[in-house]
Write a protein that holds these residues in place. Structure first.
Motif, mmCIF file in Angstrom:
data_model
loop_
_atom_site.group_PDB
_atom_site.id
_atom_site.type_symbol
_atom_site.label_atom_id
_atom_site.label_comp_id
_atom_site.label_asym_id
_atom_site.label_seq_id
_atom_site.Cartn_x
_atom_site.Cartn_y
_atom_site.Cartn_z
ATOM 1 N N ASP A 295 16.026 13.125 -11.387
ATOM 2 C CA ASP A 295 17.045 12.219 -10.408
ATOM 3 C C ASP A 295 16.466 11.849 -8.981
ATOM 4 O O ASP A 295 18.052 12.224 -7.903
ATOM 5 C CB ASP A 295 18.014 13.454 -10.726
ATOM 6 N N GLY A 296 15.369 12.119 -8.496
ATOM 7 C CA GLY A 296 15.417 11.993 -7.403
ATOM 8 C C GLY A 296 13.825 11.266 -7.590
ATOM 9 O O GLY A 296 13.315 11.346 -8.128
ATOM 10 N N VAL A 297 13.791 11.185 -5.425
ATOM 11 C CA VAL A 297 12.418 10.119 -5.257
ATOM 12 C C VAL A 297 11.499 11.186 -5.109
ATOM 13 O O VAL A 297 11.803 11.391 -4.384
ATOM 14 C CB VAL A 297 12.452 9.014 -4.817
ATOM 15 N N PHE A 298 10.487 11.346 -5.764
ATOM 16 C CA PHE A 298 9.654 11.335 -4.478
ATOM 17 C C PHE A 298 9.086 11.201 -3.505
ATOM 18 O O PHE A 298 8.153 10.416 -3.677
ATOM 19 C CB PHE A 298 8.127 12.021 -5.337
ATOM 20 N N LEU A 299 8.530 11.797 -2.648
ATOM 21 C CA LEU A 299 7.538 11.128 -1.212
ATOM 22 C C LEU A 299 6.466 12.386 -0.880
ATOM 23 O O LEU A 299 7.182 13.677 -0.595
ATOM 24 C CB LEU A 299 8.644 11.076 -0.031
ATOM 25 N N PRO A 300 5.408 11.673 -0.673
ATOM 26 C CA PRO A 300 4.032 12.307 -0.669
ATOM 27 C C PRO A 300 4.078 12.724 0.631
ATOM 28 O O PRO A 300 5.141 12.394 1.596
ATOM 29 C CB PRO A 300 3.164 11.461 -0.564
ATOM 30 N N ALA A 301 3.341 13.008 1.368
ATOM 31 C CA ALA A 301 3.124 14.208 2.861
ATOM 32 C C ALA A 301 3.046 12.637 3.547
ATOM 33 O O ALA A 301 2.235 12.123 3.461
ATOM 34 C CB ALA A 301 2.278 15.042 3.088
ATOM 35 N N HIS B 54 1.796 30.732 -13.961
ATOM 36 C CA HIS B 54 1.006 30.871 -12.738
ATOM 37 C C HIS B 54 2.156 31.799 -11.518
ATOM 38 O O HIS B 54 2.576 31.139 -10.554
ATOM 39 C CB HIS B 54 0.830 29.371 -11.867
ATOM 40 N N GLY B 55 3.234 32.504 -12.593
ATOM 41 C CA GLY B 55 3.705 32.724 -12.224
ATOM 42 C C GLY B 55 4.842 32.117 -11.823
ATOM 43 O O GLY B 55 5.539 32.815 -10.237
ATOM 44 N N GLY B 56 5.664 31.697 -12.100
ATOM 45 C CA GLY B 56 6.859 30.930 -11.451
ATOM 46 C C GLY B 56 6.591 29.261 -10.964
ATOM 47 O O GLY B 56 7.538 28.473 -10.529
ATOM 48 N N GLU B 57 5.194 28.968 -10.354
ATOM 49 C CA GLU B 57 5.259 27.268 -9.608
ATOM 50 C C GLU B 57 4.176 27.320 -10.221
ATOM 51 O O GLU B 57 3.141 27.893 -10.044
ATOM 52 C CB GLU B 57 5.460 27.681 -8.489
ATOM 53 N N ALA B 58 4.142 26.227 -11.308
ATOM 54 C CA ALA B 58 2.842 25.317 -11.026
ATOM 55 C C ALA B 58 2.399 23.828 -9.941
ATOM 56 O O ALA B 58 3.226 23.354 -9.922
ATOM 57 C CB ALA B 58 2.573 24.582 -12.315
ATOM 58 N N SER B 59 1.214 23.805 -9.661
ATOM 59 C CA SER B 59 0.740 23.185 -8.603
ATOM 60 C C SER B 59 0.799 21.327 -9.440
ATOM 61 O O SER B 59 -0.592 22.020 -10.198
ATOM 62 C CB SER B 59 -0.347 23.320 -7.619
ATOM 63 N N ILE B 60 0.849 20.220 -9.488
ATOM 64 C CA ILE B 60 0.514 19.345 -10.094
ATOM 65 C C ILE B 60 -0.387 18.252 -8.955
ATOM 66 O O ILE B 60 0.288 17.927 -8.394
ATOM 67 C CB ILE B 60 1.766 18.885 -10.440
ATOM 68 N N THR B 61 -1.843 17.508 -9.603
ATOM 69 C CA THR B 61 -2.696 17.419 -8.703
ATOM 70 C C THR B 61 -2.161 15.659 -9.032
ATOM 71 O O THR B 61 -1.831 14.917 -10.736
ATOM 72 C CB THR B 61 -3.768 17.220 -9.214
ATOM 73 N N GLY C 51 0.975 -1.203 -0.028
ATOM 74 C CA GLY C 51 -0.210 -0.177 -0.176
ATOM 75 C C GLY C 51 0.390 1.203 0.459
ATOM 76 O O GLY C 51 0.496 2.031 -0.632
ATOM 77 N N THR C 52 2.284 1.181 1.136
ATOM 78 C CA THR C 52 2.903 2.818 1.185
ATOM 79 C C THR C 52 3.459 2.762 -0.454
ATOM 80 O O THR C 52 3.914 3.620 -0.777
ATOM 81 C CB THR C 52 3.468 2.489 2.405
ATOM 82 N N LEU C 53 3.865 1.585 -0.532
ATOM 83 C CA LEU C 53 4.984 1.606 -2.330
ATOM 84 C C LEU C 53 3.809 1.966 -3.461
ATOM 85 O O LEU C 53 4.494 2.963 -4.003
ATOM 86 C CB LEU C 53 5.313 0.607 -2.769
ATOM 87 N N THR C 54 2.568 1.790 -3.533
ATOM 88 C CA THR C 54 1.793 1.648 -4.584
ATOM 89 C C THR C 54 1.161 3.721 -3.885
ATOM 90 O O THR C 54 1.196 4.100 -5.187
ATOM 91 C CB THR C 54 0.265 1.146 -4.237
ATOM 92 N N ASN C 55 0.995 4.199 -2.989
ATOM 93 C CA ASN C 55 1.158 5.361 -2.752
ATOM 94 C C ASN C 55 2.223 6.160 -3.781
ATOM 95 O O ASN C 55 2.195 7.133 -4.022
ATOM 96 C CB ASN C 55 0.507 5.817 -1.745
ATOM 97 N N GLY D 120 -3.350 11.257 -5.816
ATOM 98 C CA GLY D 120 -4.029 12.667 -4.695
ATOM 99 C C GLY D 120 -3.222 13.960 -4.579
ATOM 100 O O GLY D 120 -3.811 14.561 -3.871
ATOM 101 N N GLY D 121 -1.843 13.619 -4.386
ATOM 102 C CA GLY D 121 -1.081 14.490 -3.727
ATOM 103 C C GLY D 121 -0.325 15.332 -4.853
ATOM 104 O O GLY D 121 -0.959 15.583 -6.029
ATOM 105 N N LYS D 122 -0.019 16.759 -4.258
ATOM 106 C CA LYS D 122 -0.131 17.429 -4.846
ATOM 107 C C LYS D 122 2.036 17.572 -5.018
ATOM 108 O O LYS D 122 3.021 17.435 -4.408
ATOM 109 C CB LYS D 122 -0.036 19.092 -4.497
ATOM 110 N N LEU D 123 2.290 18.253 -6.369
ATOM 111 C CA LEU D 123 3.895 18.678 -6.099
ATOM 112 C C LEU D 123 3.418 19.728 -7.266
ATOM 113 O O LEU D 123 3.219 20.080 -7.832
ATOM 114 C CB LEU D 123 4.265 17.092 -7.493
ATOM 115 N N THR D 124 5.179 20.628 -7.088
ATOM 116 C CA THR D 124 4.999 22.212 -7.579
ATOM 117 C C THR D 124 6.068 21.623 -8.363
ATOM 118 O O THR D 124 7.719 21.371 -8.079
ATOM 119 C CB THR D 124 5.818 22.846 -6.374
#
Length: 182
Positions: free
Chosen positions: A176-182, A125-132, A98-102, A136-140
């Motif tokens: 070059d990096g792995v994203f980690l959700p909140a 968006h003035g230099g930053e864009a939020s991506i869903t 479940g954690t890995l899937t998330n 369901g999490g957000k990336l910038t």
């Protein structure tokens, strides 16, 4: 063997759809007309072994091979190696599916989002864009010179080191990096 080698080179140079077509011509006509999907492309690069193993462990192969389209931010093996020792080995255990899937779905966005789409959103968006993400999490997303930088919910910044690897069911942006959700 030559076709696989060409596909690996093509995928890592972002020319997958173009460079694999001549190699695929030796196969069935329908196969020659379709680029590899996201999973097939990741399997062919030689730098996404950890990602592919994680996708298999999470049971996401069929999803990422489906018509989509998806945009996948694909961390390299070197990116996964930057995580604390034992992190990947722990995540691929069945009890952590479940954690890995998330985490993996936090690297995917519905639709076909090219680097030019990202740059347009950032500028709009003035230099930053939020991506869903699919999770369901957000990336910038923001720019640093000509490089797209993606920041995850934990504030970790990763660069898109290779953008716009076209696949039959979307696009891959190598990070070059792995994203980690909140």
């Amino acid at each position: 063997m030559k076709a696989a080698a060409l596909a690996a080179i093509a995928a890592t140079t972002g020319l997958a759809a173009i460079a694999t077509a001549p190699a695929a011509a030796h196969h069935h006509k329908a196969a020659a007309q379709q680029a590899p999907n996201i999973v097939e492309t990741a399997m062919s690069t030689g730098v996404h072994e950890t990602l592919v193993a994680a996708v298999k462990a999470a049971g996401l192969v069929d999803t990422l091979a489906s018509p989509g389209p998806f945009t996948v931010f694909a961390p390299t093996d070197t990116a996964f190696a930057k995580l604390p020792d034992g992190t990947v080995a722990t995540l691929v255990k069945p009890e952590n599916k479940g954690t890995l899937t998330n985490i993996l779905t936090y690297h995917a966005v519905a639709g076909n989002v090219t680097s030019s789409d990202l740059v347009s959103l950032i500028k709009k968006h003035g230099g930053e864009a939020s991506i869903t993400t699919v999770a369901g999490g957000k990336l910038t997303a923001r720019l640093s010179g000509d490089t797209i930088i993606i920041t995850d919910a934990k504030g970790r910044a990763s660069a898109v080191t290779q953008a716009d690897v076209s696949t039959s069911n979307g696009v891959i942006h190598v990070t070059d990096g792995v994203f980690l959700p909140a």
